[in-house]
Design a protein around this motif. Structure first.
Motif, PDB file in Angstrom:
ATOM      1  N   TRP A  50       5.885  -2.974 -22.725  1.00 31.43           N
ATOM      2  CA  TRP A  50       5.324  -2.750 -21.398  1.00 31.43           C
ATOM      3  C   TRP A  50       5.812  -3.844 -20.451  1.00 31.43           C
ATOM      4  CZ3 TRP A  50       2.240   1.212 -19.554  1.00 31.43           C
ATOM      5  CH2 TRP A  50       1.762   2.119 -20.510  1.00 31.43           C
ATOM      6  N   ILE A  51       6.153  -3.449 -19.237  1.00 26.11           N
ATOM      7  CA  ILE A  51       6.527  -4.399 -18.201  1.00 26.11           C
ATOM      8  C   ILE A  51       5.717  -4.099 -16.943  1.00 26.11           C
ATOM      9  CG2 ILE A  51       8.881  -4.622 -19.103  1.00 26.11           C
ATOM     10  CD1 ILE A  51       9.803  -2.966 -16.623  1.00 26.11           C
ATOM     11  N   SER A  52       5.645  -5.071 -16.048  1.00 27.15           N
ATOM     12  CA  SER A  52       4.966  -4.890 -14.768  1.00 27.15           C
ATOM     13  C   SER A  52       5.995  -4.983 -13.642  1.00 27.15           C
ATOM     14  CB  SER A  52       3.885  -5.955 -14.564  1.00 27.15           C
ATOM     15  OG  SER A  52       2.874  -5.836 -15.543  1.00 27.15           O
ATOM     16  N   ILE A  53       5.887  -4.079 -12.685  1.00 28.65           N
ATOM     17  CA  ILE A  53       6.813  -4.032 -11.551  1.00 28.65           C
ATOM     18  C   ILE A  53       6.045  -4.394 -10.287  1.00 28.65           C
ATOM     19  CG2 ILE A  53       8.474  -2.629 -10.280  1.00 28.65           C
ATOM     20  CD1 ILE A  53       8.430  -0.683 -12.701  1.00 28.65           C
ATOM     21  N   LEU A  54       6.550  -5.345  -9.551  1.00 29.47           N
ATOM     22  CA  LEU A  54       5.915  -5.774  -8.309  1.00 29.47           C
ATOM     23  C   LEU A  54       6.122  -4.708  -7.231  1.00 29.47           C
ATOM     24  CD1 LEU A  54       4.420  -8.185  -7.026  1.00 29.47           C
ATOM     25  CD2 LEU A  54       6.659  -9.089  -6.357  1.00 29.47           C
ATOM     26  N   LEU A  55       5.034  -4.297  -6.587  1.00 33.48           N
ATOM     27  CA  LEU A  55       5.112  -3.223  -5.595  1.00 33.48           C
ATOM     28  C   LEU A  55       5.015  -3.778  -4.174  1.00 33.48           C
ATOM     29  CD1 LEU A  55       2.822  -0.534  -7.302  1.00 33.48           C
ATOM     30  CD2 LEU A  55       5.289  -0.902  -7.559  1.00 33.48           C
ATOM     31  N   ASP A  56       5.920  -4.702  -3.863  1.00 31.84           N
ATOM     32  CA  ASP A  56       5.946  -5.269  -2.515  1.00 31.84           C
ATOM     33  C   ASP A  56       7.266  -5.009  -1.807  1.00 31.84           C
ATOM     34  OD1 ASP A  56       7.684  -6.907  -3.875  1.00 31.84           O
ATOM     35  OD2 ASP A  56       6.855  -8.789  -3.091  1.00 31.84           O
ATOM     36  N   GLY A  57       8.094  -4.101  -2.381  1.00 30.72           N
ATOM     37  CA  GLY A  57       9.392  -3.804  -1.793  1.00 30.72           C
ATOM     38  C   GLY A  57      10.539  -4.526  -2.458  1.00 30.72           C
ATOM     39  N   MET A  74       0.830  -1.211   0.000  1.00 28.51           N
ATOM     40  CA  MET A  74       0.000   0.000   0.000  1.00 28.51           C
ATOM     41  C   MET A  74       0.862   1.257   0.000  1.00 28.51           C
ATOM     42  SD  MET A  74      -3.006   1.376   0.011  1.00 28.51           S
ATOM     43  CE  MET A  74      -4.175   0.128   0.522  1.00 28.51           C
ATOM     44  N   LYS A  75       1.972   1.254   0.754  1.00 25.81           N
ATOM     45  CA  LYS A  75       2.809   2.443   0.847  1.00 25.81           C
ATOM     46  C   LYS A  75       3.442   2.790  -0.501  1.00 25.81           C
ATOM     47  CE  LYS A  75       6.548   4.592   3.456  1.00 25.81           C
ATOM     48  NZ  LYS A  75       7.172   5.174   2.259  1.00 25.81           N
ATOM     49  N   LEU A  76       3.947   1.792  -1.236  1.00 26.89           N
ATOM     50  CA  LEU A  76       4.558   2.067  -2.530  1.00 26.89           C
ATOM     51  C   LEU A  76       3.538   2.637  -3.503  1.00 26.89           C
ATOM     52  CD1 LEU A  76       7.113  -0.797  -3.268  1.00 26.89           C
ATOM     53  CD2 LEU A  76       7.550   1.653  -3.162  1.00 26.89           C
ATOM     54  N   ARG A  77       2.325   2.123  -3.475  1.00 24.46           N
ATOM     55  CA  ARG A  77       1.255   2.672  -4.320  1.00 24.46           C
ATOM     56  C   ARG A  77       1.087   4.166  -4.028  1.00 24.46           C
ATOM     57  NH1 ARG A  77      -4.270   1.724  -6.361  1.00 24.46           N
ATOM     58  NH2 ARG A  77      -3.829  -0.496  -6.526  1.00 24.46           N
ATOM     59  N   GLU A  78       0.981   4.513  -2.779  1.00 19.92           N
ATOM     60  CA  GLU A  78       0.793   5.911  -2.390  1.00 19.92           C
ATOM     61  C   GLU A  78       2.004   6.755  -2.761  1.00 19.92           C
ATOM     62  OE1 GLU A  78       0.025   5.553   1.734  1.00 19.92           O
ATOM     63  OE2 GLU A  78      -2.060   4.893   1.488  1.00 19.92           O
ATOM     64  N   ASP A  79       3.206   6.194  -2.581  1.00 17.21           N
ATOM     65  CA  ASP A  79       4.434   6.922  -2.918  1.00 17.21           C
ATOM     66  C   ASP A  79       4.504   7.205  -4.418  1.00 17.21           C
ATOM     67  OD1 ASP A  79       5.182   6.903  -0.282  1.00 17.21           O
ATOM     68  OD2 ASP A  79       6.610   5.246  -0.483  1.00 17.21           O
ATOM     69  N   ILE A  80       4.102   6.245  -5.229  1.00 21.85           N
ATOM     70  CA  ILE A  80       4.134   6.425  -6.683  1.00 21.85           C
ATOM     71  C   ILE A  80       3.121   7.476  -7.122  1.00 21.85           C
ATOM     72  CG2 ILE A  80       3.631   5.287  -8.881  1.00 21.85           C
ATOM     73  CD1 ILE A  80       4.705   2.689  -7.544  1.00 21.85           C
ATOM     74  N   LEU A  81       1.926   7.426  -6.580  1.00 23.95           N
ATOM     75  CA  LEU A  81       0.908   8.414  -6.932  1.00 23.95           C
ATOM     76  C   LEU A  81       1.336   9.816  -6.493  1.00 23.95           C
ATOM     77  CD1 LEU A  81      -2.378   6.463  -6.065  1.00 23.95           C
ATOM     78  CD2 LEU A  81      -1.322   6.819  -8.309  1.00 23.95           C
ATOM     79  N   ARG A  82       1.973   9.899  -5.342  1.00 24.21           N
ATOM     80  CA  ARG A  82       2.470  11.199  -4.866  1.00 24.21           C
ATOM     81  C   ARG A  82       3.590  11.709  -5.781  1.00 24.21           C
ATOM     82  NH1 ARG A  82       4.137   9.590  -0.408  1.00 24.21           N
ATOM     83  NH2 ARG A  82       2.147   9.776   0.678  1.00 24.21           N
ATOM     84  N   LYS A 110      13.418   4.142  -5.723  1.00 22.79           N
ATOM     85  CA  LYS A 110      14.255   4.955  -6.598  1.00 22.79           C
ATOM     86  C   LYS A 110      14.317   4.361  -7.997  1.00 22.79           C
ATOM     87  CE  LYS A 110      18.829   7.138  -6.812  1.00 22.79           C
ATOM     88  NZ  LYS A 110      20.137   7.306  -6.130  1.00 22.79           N
ATOM     89  N   GLU A 111      14.364   3.039  -8.082  1.00 26.28           N
ATOM     90  CA  GLU A 111      14.400   2.375  -9.373  1.00 26.28           C
ATOM     91  C   GLU A 111      13.040   2.477 -10.070  1.00 26.28           C
ATOM     92  OE1 GLU A 111      15.977  -1.970 -10.919  1.00 26.28           O
ATOM     93  OE2 GLU A 111      16.743  -1.067  -9.072  1.00 26.28           O
ATOM     94  N   ILE A 112      11.971   2.375  -9.292  1.00 27.22           N
ATOM     95  CA  ILE A 112      10.626   2.514  -9.841  1.00 27.22           C
ATOM     96  C   ILE A 112      10.442   3.915 -10.411  1.00 27.22           C
ATOM     97  CG2 ILE A 112       8.163   2.558  -9.278  1.00 27.22           C
ATOM     98  CD1 ILE A 112       8.750   0.450  -7.123  1.00 27.22           C
ATOM     99  N   GLN A 113      10.908   4.928  -9.704  1.00 28.60           N
ATOM    100  CA  GLN A 113      10.805   6.303 -10.183  1.00 28.60           C
ATOM    101  C   GLN A 113      11.514   6.469 -11.520  1.00 28.60           C
ATOM    102  OE1 GLN A 113      12.498   8.456  -6.895  1.00 28.60           O
ATOM    103  NE2 GLN A 113      10.536   8.712  -5.852  1.00 28.60           N
ATOM    104  N   SER A 114      12.705   5.886 -11.630  1.00 29.39           N
ATOM    105  CA  SER A 114      13.473   5.989 -12.870  1.00 29.39           C
ATOM    106  C   SER A 114      12.720   5.361 -14.043  1.00 29.39           C
ATOM    107  CB  SER A 114      14.835   5.302 -12.690  1.00 29.39           C
ATOM    108  OG  SER A 114      15.561   5.305 -13.900  1.00 29.39           O
ATOM    109  N   LEU A 115      12.090   4.216 -13.808  1.00 28.59           N
ATOM    110  CA  LEU A 115      11.344   3.538 -14.872  1.00 28.59           C
ATOM    111  C   LEU A 115      10.056   4.276 -15.217  1.00 28.59           C
ATOM    112  CD1 LEU A 115      11.935  -0.126 -13.686  1.00 28.59           C
ATOM    113  CD2 LEU A 115      12.959   0.998 -15.668  1.00 28.59           C
ATOM    114  N   LEU A 116       9.429   4.873 -14.214  1.00 26.57           N
ATOM    115  CA  LEU A 116       8.230   5.677 -14.479  1.00 26.57           C
ATOM    116  C   LEU A 116       8.599   6.918 -15.285  1.00 26.57           C
ATOM    117  CD1 LEU A 116       5.168   5.802 -13.932  1.00 26.57           C
ATOM    118  CD2 LEU A 116       5.678   7.211 -11.934  1.00 26.57           C
TER     119      LEU A 116
END
Length: 255
Positions: free
Chosen positions: A93-100, A1-9, A105-111
């Motif tokens: 397109w790829i899917s990234i697991l949001l469980d830690g 849940m936290k990563l979801r919120e961090d990405i949306l923010r 930082k890597e997710i931000q770079s890919l986004l």
């Protein structure tokens, strides 16, 4: 849940994007898209773990992003925490697991890359952000220890997906078994025709030396134990944790 919120923010702060919830049946699916061309650059979904080939039936969040380089996308999906695009399998397109498993930082770079690839300006630039690669060098074929003794720029076998401006870390195979150099790619697609003793080279790239490492700084044992790298048989993506270590080493290195 936290990563979801961090990405949306992160998307809201950097790109002024508010998530769109388009399906009543899937109330937690959040679409991120451009204001101008209305293209998606991200999609957060919650899906059953078993649908990803993971153990368990509970639902887990994933983020779908689009990359520019199919070779890079394929390489990522071979690593833990990455999958081929869930229900969006075409167009890199790829899917990234949001469980830690994958660091924020890597997710931000890919986004960020997905935002660029799907934007209007991408049609003009046709470029992707620079990437970092770990490439092998076999002392059996080349005196890698003295590669840069006479000049700071050399020709090297070009790896698939490597572009001008990318960074390559040269890993010397056994008996050295360690990263020796950090280089930047200055030229690619230099025609070359070589085939001998099982080694075939079709094109070269020019690489310029940026930094030297001592043979005991980043050994194969360290790469295996600390960074989960069990083989360097061809060009491969540098994980974020290793990138931080080789770019800002606490260990002694010499320029």
């Amino acid at each position: 849940m936290k990563l979801r919120e961090d990405i949306l923010r992160y998307a809201r702060d950097k790109y002024k994007t508010d998530p769109e919830y388009l399906w009543r049946r899937f109330p937690r699916y959040a679409v991120l898209r451009h204001d101008d061309n209305r293209k998606w650059y991200g999609l957060i979904m919650d899906v059953p773990r078993e649908n990803l080939g993971l153990q368990g039936k509970e639902r887990v969040d994933i983020l779908n992003v689009k990359l520019s380089d199919p070779f890079y996308a394929d390489m990522l999906t071979r690593q833990e925490g990455y999958f081929k695009g869930y229900h969006i399998s075409r167009g890199n397109w790829i899917s990234i697991l949001l469980d830690g498993t994958v660091a924020m930082k890597e997710i931000q770079s890919l986004l960020d890359e997905s935002f660029l690839v799907t934007s209007k300006k991408y049609r003009k630039t046709k470029e992707r952000p620079p990437k970092e690669w770990l490439i092998p060098a076999n002392p059996k074929y080349y005196d890698i220890l003295h590669a840069f003794d006479k000049k700071g720029e050399i020709d090297w076998k070009q790896g698939n997906g490597i572009l001008i401006g990318d960074t390559v870390f040269m890993y010397a195979a056994a008996p050295i078994s360690a990263i020796l150099y950090k280089c930047t790619v200055t030229k690619t697609n230099i025609p070359y025709d070589y085939s001998e003793n099982g080694l075939t080279i079709k094109s070269l790239m020019k690489i310029k030396l940026l930094k030297r490492y001592e043979p005991d700084d980043f050994t194969f044992e360290l790469l295996k134990e600390d960074y989960g790298i069990y083989a360097v048989r061809g060009p491969r993506y540098v994980p974020n944790s290793l990138s931080e270590a080789v770019n800002y080493p606490r260990l002694k290195s010499r320029a």
